[in-house]
Write a protein that holds these residues in place. Structure first.
Motif, short mmCIF file in Angstrom:
data_model
loop_
_atom_site.label_atom_id
_atom_site.label_comp_id
_atom_site.label_asym_id
_atom_site.label_seq_id
_atom_site.Cartn_x
_atom_site.Cartn_y
_atom_site.Cartn_z
N SER A 70 0.81 -1.22 0.00
CA SER A 70 0.00 0.00 0.00
C SER A 70 0.85 1.27 0.00
CB SER A 70 -0.94 0.01 1.20
OG SER A 70 -0.21 0.13 2.39
N THR A 71 2.10 1.17 0.41
CA THR A 71 2.97 2.34 0.38
C THR A 71 3.63 2.52 -0.99
OG1 THR A 71 4.85 1.05 1.20
CG2 THR A 71 3.50 2.18 2.83
N GLY A 72 3.36 1.60 -1.91
CA GLY A 72 3.93 1.72 -3.24
C GLY A 72 5.30 1.07 -3.37
N ARG A 73 5.77 0.48 -2.30
CA ARG A 73 7.08 -0.17 -2.31
C ARG A 73 6.96 -1.54 -2.98
NH1 ARG A 73 11.63 0.50 0.97
NH2 ARG A 73 12.89 -1.36 1.10
N PRO A 74 7.82 -1.84 -3.96
CA PRO A 74 7.75 -3.17 -4.59
C PRO A 74 8.17 -4.26 -3.62
CG PRO A 74 9.47 -1.82 -5.60
CD PRO A 74 8.80 -0.97 -4.58
N VAL A 75 7.41 -5.32 -3.58
CA VAL A 75 7.68 -6.45 -2.69
C VAL A 75 8.03 -7.66 -3.54
CG1 VAL A 75 6.73 -7.96 -0.90
CG2 VAL A 75 6.05 -5.56 -1.00
N GLY A 76 9.22 -8.19 -3.37
CA GLY A 76 9.64 -9.35 -4.16
C GLY A 76 9.74 -9.05 -5.64
N GLY A 77 10.07 -7.81 -5.98
CA GLY A 77 10.19 -7.44 -7.38
C GLY A 77 8.88 -7.10 -8.06
#
Length: 51
Positions: A39-46
């Motif tokens: 939700s913060t826009g940070r990519p998770v696991g690519g």
């Protein structure tokens, strides 16, 4: 993952099965972390979005 964790948590509580209770808590925590990072826009696991 959040919904599955909640279902396992409730089933473990109602049926008295300890392993379901533990798995439900673990899935809730992992799902919450993935949700917050996503939700913060940070990519998770690519990946930026989890569908």
């Amino acid at each position: 993952m959040l919904i599955l964790g909640l279902i396992l948590l409730l089933l473990g509580f109602l049926l008295g099965v300890q392993i379901l209770w533990i798995l439900g808590i673990i899935l809730l925590v992992v799902g919450a972390v993935l949700f917050l990072l996503g939700s913060t826009g940070r990519p998770v696991g690519g990946r930026r979005h989890w569908f």
